[in-house]
Design a protein around this motif. Structure first.
Motif, PDB file in Angstrom:
ATOM      1  N   THR A 147      88.251  12.706  30.049  1.00  0.00           N
ATOM      2  CA  THR A 147      88.148  14.164  29.984  1.00  0.00           C
ATOM      3  C   THR A 147      88.436  14.741  31.371  1.00  0.00           C
ATOM      4  N   THR A 148      88.581  16.053  31.434  1.00  0.00           N
ATOM      5  CA  THR A 148      88.821  16.709  32.712  1.00  0.00           C
ATOM      6  C   THR A 148      88.020  17.999  32.798  1.00  0.00           C
ATOM      7  N   THR A 149      87.656  18.362  34.005  1.00  0.00           N
ATOM      8  CA  THR A 149      86.977  19.643  34.229  1.00  0.00           C
ATOM      9  C   THR A 149      87.975  20.759  34.504  1.00  0.00           C
ATOM     10  N   ASP A 150      89.266  20.419  34.656  1.00  0.00           N
ATOM     11  CA  ASP A 150      90.298  21.412  34.952  1.00  0.00           C
ATOM     12  C   ASP A 150      91.578  21.006  34.240  1.00  0.00           C
ATOM     13  N   VAL A 151      91.865  21.658  33.133  1.00  0.00           N
ATOM     14  CA  VAL A 151      93.045  21.277  32.347  1.00  0.00           C
ATOM     15  C   VAL A 151      94.338  21.544  33.086  1.00  0.00           C
ATOM     16  N   ASN A 152      94.308  22.439  34.065  1.00  0.00           N
ATOM     17  CA  ASN A 152      95.518  22.733  34.831  1.00  0.00           C
ATOM     18  C   ASN A 152      95.817  21.655  35.866  1.00  0.00           C
ATOM     19  N   ASN A 153      94.819  20.839  36.161  1.00  0.00           N
ATOM     20  CA  ASN A 153      94.998  19.742  37.118  1.00  0.00           C
ATOM     21  C   ASN A 153      94.379  18.472  36.543  1.00  0.00           C
ATOM     22  N   LYS A 154      94.737  18.180  35.314  1.00  0.00           N
ATOM     23  CA  LYS A 154      94.083  17.072  34.606  1.00  0.00           C
ATOM     24  C   LYS A 154      94.468  15.704  35.144  1.00  0.00           C
ATOM     25  N   ASP A 155      95.555  15.633  35.925  1.00  0.00           N
ATOM     26  CA  ASP A 155      95.954  14.345  36.478  1.00  0.00           C
ATOM     27  C   ASP A 155      95.233  14.024  37.789  1.00  0.00           C
ATOM     28  N   ASP A 156      94.519  14.994  38.311  1.00  0.00           N
ATOM     29  CA  ASP A 156      93.762  14.789  39.546  1.00  0.00           C
ATOM     30  C   ASP A 156      92.477  14.038  39.202  1.00  0.00           C
ATOM     31  N   GLN A 157      92.314  12.829  39.769  1.00  0.00           N
ATOM     32  CA  GLN A 157      91.142  12.028  39.410  1.00  0.00           C
ATOM     33  C   GLN A 157      89.832  12.664  39.855  1.00  0.00           C
ATOM     34  N   ASN A 158      89.907  13.602  40.825  1.00  0.00           N
ATOM     35  CA  ASN A 158      88.689  14.304  41.227  1.00  0.00           C
ATOM     36  C   ASN A 158      88.187  15.231  40.135  1.00  0.00           C
ATOM     37  N   ASN A 159      89.042  15.566  39.167  1.00  0.00           N
ATOM     38  CA  ASN A 159      88.646  16.403  38.036  1.00  0.00           C
ATOM     39  C   ASN A 159      88.362  15.581  36.786  1.00  0.00           C
ATOM     40  N   THR A 160      88.612  14.283  36.880  1.00  0.00           N
ATOM     41  CA  THR A 160      88.477  13.415  35.708  1.00  0.00           C
ATOM     42  C   THR A 160      87.043  12.936  35.535  1.00  0.00           C
ATOM     43  N   VAL A 161      86.586  12.979  34.292  1.00  0.00           N
ATOM     44  CA  VAL A 161      85.287  12.419  33.940  1.00  0.00           C
ATOM     45  C   VAL A 161      85.514  11.451  32.787  1.00  0.00           C
ATOM     46  N   ASN A 162      85.283  10.186  33.033  1.00  0.00           N
ATOM     47  CA  ASN A 162      85.384   9.189  31.975  1.00  0.00           C
ATOM     48  C   ASN A 162      84.041   9.057  31.278  1.00  0.00           C
ATOM     49  N   LEU A 163      84.047   9.261  29.986  1.00  0.00           N
ATOM     50  CA  LEU A 163      82.809   9.206  29.204  1.00  0.00           C
ATOM     51  C   LEU A 163      82.654   7.833  28.570  1.00  0.00           C
ATOM     52  N   LYS A 164      81.534   7.204  28.862  1.00  0.00           N
ATOM     53  CA  LYS A 164      81.236   5.920  28.244  1.00  0.00           C
ATOM     54  C   LYS A 164      80.538   6.171  26.915  1.00  0.00           C
ATOM     55  N   ILE A 165      81.161   5.723  25.846  1.00  0.00           N
ATOM     56  CA  ILE A 165      80.620   5.922  24.499  1.00  0.00           C
ATOM     57  C   ILE A 165      79.856   4.669  24.079  1.00  0.00           C
ATOM     58  N   THR A 166      78.673   4.868  23.527  1.00  0.00           N
ATOM     59  CA  THR A 166      77.857   3.746  23.060  1.00  0.00           C
ATOM     60  C   THR A 166      77.583   3.902  21.572  1.00  0.00           C
ATOM     61  N   ASP A 167      76.935   2.899  20.999  1.00  0.00           N
ATOM     62  CA  ASP A 167      76.573   2.968  19.579  1.00  0.00           C
ATOM     63  C   ASP A 167      75.574   4.091  19.317  1.00  0.00           C
ATOM     64  N   ASP A 168      74.883   4.546  20.366  1.00  0.00           N
ATOM     65  CA  ASP A 168      73.869   5.583  20.197  1.00  0.00           C
ATOM     66  C   ASP A 168      74.387   6.989  20.498  1.00  0.00           C
ATOM     67  N   THR A 169      75.648   7.122  20.895  1.00  0.00           N
ATOM     68  CA  THR A 169      76.191   8.444  21.207  1.00  0.00           C
ATOM     69  C   THR A 169      76.181   9.325  19.961  1.00  0.00           C
ATOM     70  N   LEU A 170      75.621  10.527  20.090  1.00  0.00           N
ATOM     71  CA  LEU A 170      75.548  11.482  18.988  1.00  0.00           C
ATOM     72  C   LEU A 170      76.554  12.599  19.217  1.00  0.00           C
ATOM     73  N   VAL A 171      77.123  13.122  18.122  1.00  0.00           N
ATOM     74  CA  VAL A 171      78.113  14.198  18.202  1.00  0.00           C
ATOM     75  C   VAL A 171      77.711  15.318  17.241  1.00  0.00           C
ATOM     76  N   TYR A 172      77.691  16.551  17.761  1.00  0.00           N
ATOM     77  CA  TYR A 172      77.406  17.740  16.955  1.00  0.00           C
ATOM     78  C   TYR A 172      78.376  18.835  17.374  1.00  0.00           C
ATOM     79  N   ASP A 173      78.486  19.869  16.524  1.00  0.00           N
ATOM     80  CA  ASP A 173      79.124  21.077  17.029  1.00  0.00           C
ATOM     81  C   ASP A 173      78.022  21.962  17.600  1.00  0.00           C
ATOM     82  N   ASN A 174      78.412  23.082  18.213  1.00  0.00           N
ATOM     83  CA  ASN A 174      77.406  23.890  18.908  1.00  0.00           C
ATOM     84  C   ASN A 174      76.529  24.701  17.953  1.00  0.00           C
ATOM     85  N   LEU A 175      76.761  24.579  16.655  1.00  0.00           N
ATOM     86  CA  LEU A 175      75.894  25.225  15.665  1.00  0.00           C
ATOM     87  C   LEU A 175      74.893  24.240  15.074  1.00  0.00           C
ATOM     88  N   GLY A 176      75.010  22.964  15.463  1.00  0.00           N
ATOM     89  CA  GLY A 176      74.049  21.975  14.999  1.00  0.00           C
ATOM     90  C   GLY A 176      74.533  21.101  13.861  1.00  0.00           C
TER      91      GLY A 176
END
Length: 382
Positions: free
Chosen positions: A93-122
């Motif tokens: 993922t990136t914190t700045d889509v206009n500079n997504k190739d800059d590793q200083n803006n990159t956040v790699n998310l580690k996904i586990t078996d316990d990772t939960l996903v919701y939308d912002n309405l629940g």
């Protein structure tokens, strides 16, 4: 929501090889963040039991001298760049889509078996609902370790997919009070209603007490009071967070860390410049060094071997021993012992090679757990 978090972690990781950027970790937690931003309720610091010294996710400075409320989760707003990765379980993922190739803006998310996903309405979602370009808010435990690497990588405990409809989310440890339940960061108070949906992580109705549990709270609007108050539309009970509860209890009982410019007493008259050894029982402590004729020793290694408990107050960049009996702040030559006036020693505590160091006389003059034997500081192990 937490772009400053990414900037801090990225900058610190980049400097780690050449400068002393991180404190040594302790049994419960080290290095953390706690500032509410945006409509998503408070993000924060303030780790599970860890082996060795690694960076944690909390670490902003503050001049507050009293125990600080610290959220059990922090969050960051990012945009998914790539859902399929060469590394299994990693989403880029990136914190700045206009500079997504800059590793200083990159956040790699580690996904586990316990990772939960919701939308912002629940509404419960799945990882397959994430696509390249999805705007998400990622929550990770404040006590989760993260490796000292670039791009930044940390565990995604909960992912919120942000849609067009407005909806607010807070994840934290909640404690019961007379008016409902208040989160650990003291920024949101909730009072459930008859139509509040309360479920567990499997979306099954939860009928137990939600007190002292980590909760995902979905809500529409809140008051502008401190803390803000709301009636949630949905609550997901994640379970008890033993580390967070211990940290909360310790904060309640801790002696406030020293302020930025305390009045201090005179420095001890004993010279420790000639010390070359630090001994605990029959063990010599390694990584001792001299600075301006001062012998500096690794705080945690010596303190824990001597029988002290050590915790890290991330908001004050302070180290607390024995639940507040002793405390000190990084970079400030001011050492607190009980309710006595702070002592000044031959040097301020500092961070070197990811470890917190103090002058050797800290253990002889402040904690009184060591004596000088010739050129050795002899620590009495309990």
């Amino acid at each position: 929501m937490k772009k400053n978090l990414i900037a801090i972690i990225a900058l610190t990781a980049a400097l780690a090889a050449s400068t002393s950027a991180f404190a040594d970790t302790v049994q419960i937690s080290e290095e953390e963040l706690n500032k509410p931003v945006s409509t998503y309720a408070p993000d924060a610091m303030p780790t599970p039991e860890i082996q060795g010294d690694i960076m944690l996710l909390n670490g902003e400075e503050t001049d507050v001298a009293a125990p600080v409320e610290t959220a059990s989760y922090i969050s960051v707003d990012v945009t998914v760049v790539k859902t399929d990765s060469d590394v299994d379980g990693i989403i880029k993922t990136t914190t700045d889509v206009n500079n997504k190739d800059d590793q200083n803006n990159t956040v790699n998310l580690k996904i586990t078996d316990d990772t939960l996903v919701y939308d912002n309405l629940g509404n419960k979602k799945a990882l397959s609902d994430l696509t390249d370009g999805s705007k998400i808010t990622v929550f990770t435990g404040s006590y989760e370790p993260t490796p000292l690497i670039l791009p930044v990588q940390y565990t995604a405990n909960v992912i919120i997919i942000n849609g067009d409809q407005e909806g607010n989310v807070n994840i934290d440890t909640y404690l019961a009070d007379e008016e409902g339940y208040t989160n650990a960061a003291n920024t949101l108070k909730i009072a459930t209603a008859d139509d509040t949906k309360i479920v567990d992580k499997d979306e099954k109705e939860y009928k137990g007490d939600i007190n002292k549990n980590d909760l995902i709270v979905f809500y529409d609007v809140s008051t502008k009071s401190i803390p803000a108050q709301t009636t949630p539309t949905k609550v997901v009970v994640l379970g008890e967070n033993e580390i967070a509860l211990k940290q909360i209890e310790a904060a309640k009982n801790a002696t406030p860390a020293p302020t930025a410019s305390p009045k201090v007493t005179e420095a001890p008259q004993v010279s420790y410049a000639g010390l070359v050894n630090v001994v605990i029982g029959d063990k010599n402590v390694s990584d001792v060094y001299a600075k301006d004729n001062t012998t500096m020793v690794p705080l945690r290694e010596v303190a824990e071997a001597a029988g002290f408990t050590v915790t890290w107050d991330a908001e004050n960049r302070a180290v607390i021993l024995n639940d507040g009996v002793y405390s000190l702040k990084i970079g400030e030559n001011s050492y607190v012992k009980g309710k006595m006036m702070p002592l000044t020693l031959s040097a301020a505590p500092e961070i070197v090679n990811d470890l917190t160091y103090v002058p050797a006389e800290f253990f002889a003059e402040v904690t009184e757990s060591a004596t000088v034997d010739g050129t050795s500081l002899v620590v009495t192990a309990k």
